[in-house]
Design an enzyme around this catalytic site. Structure first.
Site, PDB file in Angstrom:
ATOM      1  CB  CYS A 177      -4.659  -1.973   4.197  1.00 62.12           C
ATOM      2  SG  CYS A 177      -3.901  -2.217   5.836  1.00 62.12           S
TER       3      CYS A 177
ATOM      4  CD  GLU B 236      -2.672   0.973   2.694  1.00 64.05           C
ATOM      5  OE1 GLU B 236      -3.609   1.765   2.858  1.00 64.05           O
ATOM      6  OE2 GLU B 236      -2.382   0.078   3.517  1.00 64.05           O
TER       7      GLU B 236
ATOM      8  CE  LYS C 218      -7.322   1.201   3.504  1.00 65.78           C
ATOM      9  NZ  LYS C 218      -6.126   1.467   4.333  1.00 65.78           N
TER      10      LYS C 218
END
Length: 646
Positions: free
Chosen positions: A167, A45, A114
Site C-alpha cells: 500500500c 493488504e 510493510k
C-alpha cells in the site's frame, strides 16, 4: 509461453475480524485462479483479518486465529502450484507487523513486512503496527517454524523475480519497489487497502503506470473491496496490472462481489528494455555511494506584487465543469452507495427510514438510498420516507417532499409533530410561544425520536441526512438531526450537495422527478423551525443567519485540507470571491466560521458512522480529532488583526 507470466489480482468478499470466513473466500479465489493458469496471485493488504480491525489488532484472540487461519489456508492448498501472496498481521520481536506472506504448494517461503505506515488523515497504522525497517532478526516463527522475513526479499524462479510492496510503500518518494527493481525484481506486487475518495483512482493509476515505467517492470496491484468496514471509509475492490508504463488490465470498481483480474506480463520484453537502457543498471551503484547534498545559498528577491496569477477556485468541493464531471458525480454516489450497502448487509436489514423535509440534504440521502436499493435489487417500497411538518414547514417544502417520494416510488408517510411538541412544551414548562432555542430544538428532537422508533417498528435503520458543512458549523441539533444509524452525507459539503441533486435531476431521473429536484435545489436553505410568513414562505433562512455556504465551504477546505491560517484563508478568499463578496463580508463570516467551528466540536466527537467521500472529513475516528473545549482565541485574534485594506 514466450516470456509471458500470467498474474492475478484477487479481491475476496471479507468479514472484518472473521479469519476463518476470509480464508474460505481466499481459497475459493486461489483455486479459481489456478484453473485460469495464474502463476502469481495477490490478495489485498491484511486480507486474512480485514484491514479495518483497528484496536482489535491488539487482541490476542484475533492474532492467534489469524495465524491458525493462514496455516489452514496453506495446508488446504498444498496441491496448488500458484505462488500466492496474502496480507495478514504478524507478531514478532514484540512488534506487530503488517505483512505479505508468500506461499506455494503447502509451504510458506517468505514474509515481507510493510515499510511505510500510513499515519495521517484517516489512517493511524502506527497505533497498531511497527515498520519492517525496525526488525533486528531475519526470521520469524509461524506455527513453530522459522521463515525468512525482510523488506528486501526477492522471490525468484528462472528469469522471474518478484518484489513486494504494501500500500503506502507505493506513495512514497522512493518506493521500496524501486530498490527491489534495481536489485533484479521484474514483477512488483502491491497489496493494498486504499480507501476510495473523489479523484484518488486517477492519481493511483498514474502512480502505478509511473512506477512500472521507471522500474521497467510488471506491476500487480490489488486492494480491499466490499466487506471491509464502512464505519468511515469505503473500499472499491480495485485491481490493476501494468507493464512498463502501460495499464494492461483494470478491474471493475465498487463490485459487491468477489473479483479476479487476470493478465500477462512479458518478462522477455522487460529484460530487453532493461538491457538497452544502460542507465537502469547504474542506479544501484549510485545509491550505494551515500551522496550527501550540498546546500548553496542564494538571495530570494522580495515579493513586489501579491496579486496571484494562478486561479483560486471559489468552490473547491464541486467538480470542474469539464469531461470528468459525470465520472466524479458517479464516483461520489458509488462511495455513498457502497457504504450504505455494506451497513445493510452487515445488519441484515432490508428497510431504511429517512426524514424528508423537501430540503437539499434529505433529498440527497433519499437519492442515495434509492440507488442503493436498486443496486441490491431491493424493492423501493422498503424505503420509508417520512415528512414531519412542524411549526415552520412551508407549503413549498412540504409539497416537494411528498411529491418527490411519490414520484420515486418509495413508501411515503406524513406524521405531524405539532401535538407532540405542544405536549412536550407543557411537560417541561415552556410556554410554546417563545421562539427560542428550546422551541426549535424540541421540533428537531421530536422528529429524530419518530424516525428512530419507526425504524425499530419496521426493523430498519435510520439514514442520516446532515452534511459536512453543517457539522463544521455545528448547525445541527445535538441528539436531534445530529443523530442517525448511518450518515450517508457526513462527507458531503453543502455546495456539493446542491450540485449532486441538480446533476441527478438532469441525468438520472424522469422529467417529473427532475423538475421537483430542481425546485428543491432552488429552495432557500432553512431548518424551518420558525413559522413561515403571512404568505406561507420560508422566513428562517440559514445563510442569512450563519453566512453563505460557499464561503464556509471555502474556509473549511483550506483550514482542514492545508492547515491554512486565518490570514491566508482571508487572502485567498479575496482572490476567489473578488467579484461576488466584499472584503468586510468575507472577514465577518470568517470570524463566524472559526467561532462556531471551535465551539461545536462536542457534536462532532460523537458522530454516527458515515463514509468519507473527498479529501475532507470531520470524523473523530479518523481525520479530525480535537478537544471539545479547545480555545479559538489565537484564530480569532488573527482575524481581529486583519486589515480590510490589504
Amino acid at each position: 509461453m514466450y516470456g509471458y507470466i500470467k498474474v492475478g489480482a484477487a479481491v475476496p468478499l471479507l468479514q472484518v475480524g472473521d479469519c476463518d470466513y476470509n480464508i474460505r473466500q481466499m481459497e475459493h479465489l486461489l483455486r479459481k485462479a489456478e484453473t485460469q493458469g495464474v502463476q502469481i496471485l495477490a490478495f489485498p493488504e491484511l486480507a486474512v483479518t480485514g484491514y479495518m480491525c483497528m484496536d482489535l489488532f491488539a487482541q490476542e484472540c484475533l492474532l492467534r486465529n489469524a495465524e491458525q487461519a493462514l496455516l489452514e489456508l496453506v495446508r488446504r492448498t498444498k496441491e496448488v502450484a500458484t505462488l500466492c501472496i496474502a496480507g495478514m498481521p504478524l507478531l514478532t520481536e514484540n512488534k506487530l507487523l503488517n505483512t505479505a506472506v508468500v506461499f506455494q504448494k503447502g509451504q510458506i517461503i517468505g514474509i515481507v513486512p510493510k515499510t511505510y505506515l500510513s499515519n495521517y488523515r484517516e489512517f493511524q497504522e502506527r497505533r497498531w503496527f511497527s515498520s519492517g525497517a525496525e526488525l533486528r532478526n531475519g526470521t520469524v516463527s509461524i506455527g513453530g517454524r522459522d521463515y525468512p522475513i525482510s523488506t528486501q526479499l526477492l522471490f525468484t524462479a528462472g528469469k522471474v523475480s518478484v518484489g513486494i510492496e504494501i500500500c503506502e510503500d507505493l506513495w512514497t518518494p522512493v518506493p521500496p519497489g524501486a530498490l527491489l527493481a534495481m536489485q533484479g525484481a521484474n514483477i512488483l506486487v502491491n497489496l493494498s487497502a486504499s480507501n476510495e475518495l473523489i479523484g484518488k483512482n486517477d492519481y493511483l493509476k498514474s502512480l502505478i503506470r509511473q512506477q512500472s515505467a521507471s522500474c521497467i517492470a510488471g506491476y500487480v496491484y490489488v486492494s480491499s473491496g466490499f466487506g471491509e468496514s464502512t464505519t468511515d471509509l469505503v473500499f472499491a475492490g480495485k485491481g490493476f496490472i501494468a507493464e512498463n508504463g502501460v495499464l494492461l488490465a483494470e478491474s471493475e470498481r465498487f463490485p459487491m462481489r468477489e473479483k479476479l483480474l487476470v493478465g500477462e506480463i512479458d518478462i522477455d520484453y522487460l529484460d530487453h528494455d532493461r538491457q538497452v537502457n544502460t542507465c537502469f543498471t547504474q542506479g544501484l551503484d549510485i545509491l550505494r555511494q551515500r551522496l550527501e547534498p550540498v546546500s548553496v545559498p542564494f538571495e530570494l528577491p522580495a515579493a513586489k506584487n501579491i496579486t496571484l496569477t494562478r486561479s483560486i477556485d471559489p468552490t473547491p468541493f464541486v467538480p470542474a465543469v469539464d469531461h470528468t464531471r459525470d465520472e466524479r458525480c458517479e464516483e461520489v454516489f458509488h462511495i455513498q452507495i457502497n457504504g450504505l450497502a455494506k451497513r445493510l448487509a452487515h445488519t441484515h436489514t432490508e428497510k431504511v427510514v429517512i426524514g424528508v423535509s423537501g430540503g437539499l440534504d434529505s433529498t440527497l440521502a433519499l437519492l442515495v438510498a434509492l440507488m442503493t436499493f436498486d443496486t441490491l435489487g431491493l424493492p423501493r417500497k422498503h424505503i420509508i420516507a417520512v415528512t414531519m411538518p412542524g411549526y415552520g414547514t412551508s407549503g413549498r417544502t412540504h409539497r416537494n417532499a411528498s411529491q418527490l417520494a411519490i414520484s420515486l416510488g418509495v413508501t411515503f408517510r406524513e406524521i405531524s409533530i405539532k401535538e407532540a411538541c405542544s405536549q412536550h412544551f407543557q411537560d417541561i414548562g415552556h410556554d410554546g410561544e417563545t421562539q427560542d432555542v428550546t422551541y426549535e430544538n424540541t421540533q428537531a428532537r421530536e422528529r429524530t425520536q419518530i424516525l428512530m422508533d419507526l425504524a425499530n417498528l419496521e426493523n430498519g435503520l435510520v439514514v442520516g441526512t446532515g452534511d459536512l458543512s453543517e457539522l463544521a458549523l455545528g448547525w445541527t441539533t445535538y441528539n436531534g438531526d445530529h443523530m442517525s444509524m448511518y450518515a450517508v452525507n457526513a462527507g458531503i459539503p453543502k455546495t456539493l450537495v446542491k450540485y449532486l441533486v441538480k446533476w441527478v435531476a438532469q441525468h438520472k431521473v424522469d422529467k417529473a422527478s427532475g423538475s421537483i429536484l430542481m425546485d428543491i435545489a432552488d429552495t432557500p436553505i432553512s431548518p424551518e423551525l420558525i413559522p413561515a410568513d403571512e404568505n406561507n414562505a420560508i422566513r428562517q433562512k440559514t445563510e442569512e443567519l450563519v453566512g453563505p455556504y460557499e464561503l464556509h465551504d471555502f474556509f473549511l477546505y483550506h483550514f482542514i485540507r492545508f492547515g491554512a491560517s486565518p490570514e491566508k484563508i482571508y487572502f485567498l478568499a479575496q482572490q476567489a470571491f473578488k467579484d461576488t463578496h466584499k472584503r468586510e463580508v468575507i472577514r465577518k463570516w470568517l470570524g463566524v466560521f472559526f467561532r462556531r467551528f471551535f465551539t461545536q466540536q462536542f457534536k462532532r466527537n460523537c458522530l454516527p458512522d458515515g463514509p468519507k467521500v473527498g479529501s475532507i472529513s470531520l470524523s473523530p475516528r479518523g481525520d479530525w480529532r480535537m478537544p471539545s473545549d479547545a480555545s479559538a482565541t489565537l484564530w480569532l485574534k488573527a482575524i481581529d488583526a486583519l486589515d480590510d485594506g490589504n
